[in-house]
Enzyme design. Structure first.
Site, PDB file in Angstrom:
ATOM      1  N   LYS A   1      -7.855   8.524 -18.809  1.00 13.89           N
ATOM      2  CA  LYS A   1      -8.115   9.135 -20.114  1.00 13.89           C
ATOM      3  C   LYS A   1      -6.843   9.133 -20.979  1.00 13.89           C
ATOM      4  O   LYS A   1      -6.390   8.079 -21.349  1.00 13.89           O
ATOM      5  CB  LYS A   1      -8.703  10.527 -19.906  1.00 13.89           C
ATOM      6  CG  LYS A   1      -9.773  10.608 -18.787  1.00 13.89           C
ATOM      7  CD  LYS A   1     -11.048   9.874 -19.117  1.00 13.89           C
ATOM      8  CE  LYS A   1     -12.001   9.696 -17.946  1.00 13.89           C
ATOM      9  NZ  LYS A   1     -12.342  10.877 -17.183  1.00 13.89           N
TER      10      LYS A   1
ATOM     11  N   ASP B   1      -7.198  20.346 -12.519  1.00 13.39           N
ATOM     12  CA  ASP B   1      -7.551  19.078 -13.158  1.00 13.39           C
ATOM     13  C   ASP B   1      -7.133  19.206 -14.623  1.00 13.39           C
ATOM     14  O   ASP B   1      -7.763  19.916 -15.407  1.00 13.39           O
ATOM     15  CB  ASP B   1      -9.071  18.841 -13.024  1.00 13.39           C
ATOM     16  CG  ASP B   1      -9.519  17.527 -13.654  1.00 13.39           C
ATOM     17  OD1 ASP B   1      -8.784  16.995 -14.513  1.00 13.39           O
ATOM     18  OD2 ASP B   1     -10.620  17.048 -13.298  1.00 13.39           O
TER      19      ASP B   1
ATOM     20  N   ARG C   1       0.847  -1.196   0.000  1.00 11.12           N
ATOM     21  CA  ARG C   1       0.000   0.000   0.000  1.00 11.12           C
ATOM     22  C   ARG C   1       0.883   1.247   0.000  1.00 11.12           C
ATOM     23  O   ARG C   1       0.605   2.226  -0.650  1.00 11.12           O
ATOM     24  CB  ARG C   1      -0.974   0.006   1.188  1.00 11.12           C
ATOM     25  CG  ARG C   1      -1.783   1.290   1.241  1.00 11.12           C
ATOM     26  CD  ARG C   1      -3.071   1.264   2.067  1.00 11.12           C
ATOM     27  NE  ARG C   1      -3.151   0.300   3.123  1.00 11.12           N
ATOM     28  CZ  ARG C   1      -2.548   0.414   4.309  1.00 11.12           C
ATOM     29  NH1 ARG C   1      -1.808   1.464   4.601  1.00 11.12           N
ATOM     30  NH2 ARG C   1      -2.682  -0.537   5.212  1.00 11.12           N
TER      31      ARG C   1
ATOM     32  N   TYR D   1     -16.309  18.803 -14.112  1.00 14.09           N
ATOM     33  CA  TYR D   1     -16.580  17.377 -14.278  1.00 14.09           C
ATOM     34  C   TYR D   1     -17.663  16.958 -13.266  1.00 14.09           C
ATOM     35  O   TYR D   1     -17.548  17.259 -12.074  1.00 14.09           O
ATOM     36  CB  TYR D   1     -15.293  16.578 -14.071  1.00 14.09           C
ATOM     37  CG  TYR D   1     -15.516  15.090 -14.070  1.00 14.09           C
ATOM     38  CD1 TYR D   1     -15.874  14.425 -15.238  1.00 14.09           C
ATOM     39  CD2 TYR D   1     -15.400  14.340 -12.909  1.00 14.09           C
ATOM     40  CE1 TYR D   1     -16.101  13.059 -15.242  1.00 14.09           C
ATOM     41  CE2 TYR D   1     -15.623  12.978 -12.906  1.00 14.09           C
ATOM     42  CZ  TYR D   1     -15.970  12.345 -14.075  1.00 14.09           C
ATOM     43  OH  TYR D   1     -16.205  10.996 -14.076  1.00 14.09           O
TER      44      TYR D   1
HETATM   45  C1  LIG Z   1     -12.881  11.177 -15.886  1.00 11.61           C
HETATM   46  C2  LIG Z   1     -12.568  12.461 -15.235  1.00 11.61           C
HETATM   47  C3  LIG Z   1     -12.355  12.544 -13.849  1.00 11.61           C
HETATM   48  C4  LIG Z   1     -12.513  11.351 -12.923  1.00 11.61           C
HETATM   49  O1  LIG Z   1     -11.540  10.377 -13.149  1.00 11.61           O
HETATM   50  P1  LIG Z   1     -11.824   8.794 -12.908  1.00 11.61           P
HETATM   51  O2  LIG Z   1     -10.519   8.189 -13.327  1.00 11.61           O
HETATM   52  O3  LIG Z   1     -12.983   8.415 -13.751  1.00 11.61           O
HETATM   53  O4  LIG Z   1     -12.090   8.631 -11.454  1.00 11.61           O
HETATM   54  C5  LIG Z   1     -12.030  13.781 -13.311  1.00 11.61           C
HETATM   55  N1  LIG Z   1     -11.923  14.876 -14.092  1.00 11.61           N
HETATM   56  C6  LIG Z   1     -12.121  14.833 -15.413  1.00 11.61           C
HETATM   57  C7  LIG Z   1     -12.000  16.080 -16.222  1.00 11.61           C
HETATM   58  C8  LIG Z   1     -12.467  13.638 -16.041  1.00 11.61           C
HETATM   59  O5  LIG Z   1     -12.692  13.602 -17.354  1.00 11.61           O
END
Ligand SMILES: *Cc1c(COP(=O)(O)O)cnc(C)c1O
Length: 381
Positions: free
Chosen positions: A195, A170, A46, A98
């Site tokens: 992504k 983000d 962990r 988001y």
């Molecule tokens: C998908 C996404 C998230 C969340 O990420 P996960 O890996 O699905 O938990 C946060 N911010 C943006 C802009 C996203 O596209």
């Protein structure tokens, strides 16, 4: 080192015991120690895992940052940042966020006594009136989802710094290939690694990158204490995916531009939202803080109705109707009924998110085939 070279090499060294060029998947929960007070930097998985460590170094290098920490999802990474706060603290963030972040802030953390302000940050002047002595965090997301609005990171950082406010960005939509928030003064970069970084629609993961050692220690403490860490198999898949990040992003951007321009001139299409257009309201900022304009875009139909948008999305053959983004395959999404269905219709329309808005995540296929597919689907509406 330049970006492409870092994508291929950063964080990865040949395995010391065999010379294996790819970091092995260290599928282990614990590590055998010589004596109780002596280990090789690894005690329990962990806390640390060599495959994850290689990935953390790679992602940190891509963001030109000192420290990377990976989490089991993007939301896990965001959660760790909010856990830096205490009851009574306030957060300022954008009103075009988001959906999962909005949900976590409102439905999980408000009841712990943290206050969130959701405001239009495309105009930096809106920031100051919401700042008070309790404001501790500014959470930015740019480009925004699904309207591709752009926030001026440097301008927001400058206001935040005068008020001792931590800035987190983000950076999921841009990826480190297009935008590096730490270089623009932000303290924390967050990624949904799921992504573009992973890029092959086969992993859920998140990451944070920071430069300050104290902040890193605090976040690493939260990661280890709360436990949202990714496994070594997923870490390996992302290490593999990152090696072609620059090549994929080049193609995402190339295809994105071609499709944005094609849709703009299409008789069935209303508006096209893509920050590369010179008449996009935040084009100048996009040009200043991003290297290119990416493979995400949204558009409306001239005939604005859910029925027509649904027909269009049922008619595509090469595009897949799915949530998520940033993978090699092109995806089509209907925000009004999918990703943003939880927002009341009036709110949605007021924010500019109309019924026929369609979001595309442009993949790396041959763009002629993608355009042909969109054209045949548009011919049905
Ligand atoms: C998908 C996404 C998230 C969340 O990420 P996960 O890996 O699905 O938990 C946060 N911010 C943006 C802009 C996203 O596209």
């Amino acid at each position: 080192m330049n970006f492409g070279t870092k994508a291929v090499h950063a964080g990865v060294t040949p395995d010391p015991s065999t010379g294996a060029i790819m970091t092995p998947i260290y599928q282990t929960s614990t590590y055998v120690q010589e004596s109780p007070a002596k280990h090789k930097g690894y005690a329990y998985a962990r806390g640390a895992n060599p495959t994850r460590n290689a990935l953390q170094k790679s992602i940190a290098a891509l963001e030109d940052g000192k420290f990377g920490i990976c989490f089991s999802s993007g939301m896990g990474a965001t959660d760790a940042v909010i856990k830096l706060l205490a009851p009574g603290d306030e957060v300022i963030t954008s009103n075009d966020l988001y959906g999962g972040s909005y949900r976590m802030f409102k439905k999980v953390y408000e009841k712990f006594g943290i206050k969130f302000h959701f405001i239009d940050l495309t105009d930096v002047a809106n920031l100051t009136p919401h700042i008070n002595k309790n404001t501790k965090l500014l959470w930015l997301e740019t480009p925004s989802n699904p309207l591709m609005r752009i926030i001026d990171i440097e301008a927001c950082v400058s206001v935040a710094k005068q008020n001792n406010i931590l800035v987190a960005v983000d950076n999921t939509f841009a990826s480190p290939y297009l935008q590096n928030p730490l270089a623009l003064g932000a303290a924390i970069v967050m990624h949904s690694v799921t992504k573009y970084l992973s890029g092959h629609s086969d992993v859920i993961m998140g990451a944070l990158v920071v430069n300050e050692e104290k902040l890193f220690q605090e976040l690493a403490f939260i990661a280890n204490s709360c436990g949202a860490v990714p496994g070594p198999q997923d870490s390996f898949l992302v290490l593999r995916g990152i090696k072609t990040l620059h090549l994929r992003m080049e193609r995402h951007c190339f295809n994105g531009k071609k499709i944005a321009e094609h849709l703009l001139n299409h008789p069935k299409v209303g508006k096209v939202y893509w920050p590369g257009f010179t008449n996009h309201p935040n084009h100048a900022i996009a040009k200043k803080q991003m290297r290119d304009f990416g493979g995400m875009l949204s558009f409306t139909l001239k005939n604005d109705s859910i029925e027509k948008a649904t027909l269009m999305m049922e008619s595509v053959e090469l595009f897949s109707l799915a949530e998520s983004l940033g993978g090699v395959e092109s995806l089509i999404n209907h925000p009004a009924s999918m990703t943003h269905a939880s927002i009341p219709k009036e709110e949605r329309i007021k924010n500019g998110l109309s019924d026929s808005l369609i979001r595309l995540s442009i993949g790396v296929e041959d763009v002629e085939d993608l355009i042909e597919d969109l054209d045949q689907a548009l011919s049905k509406v």
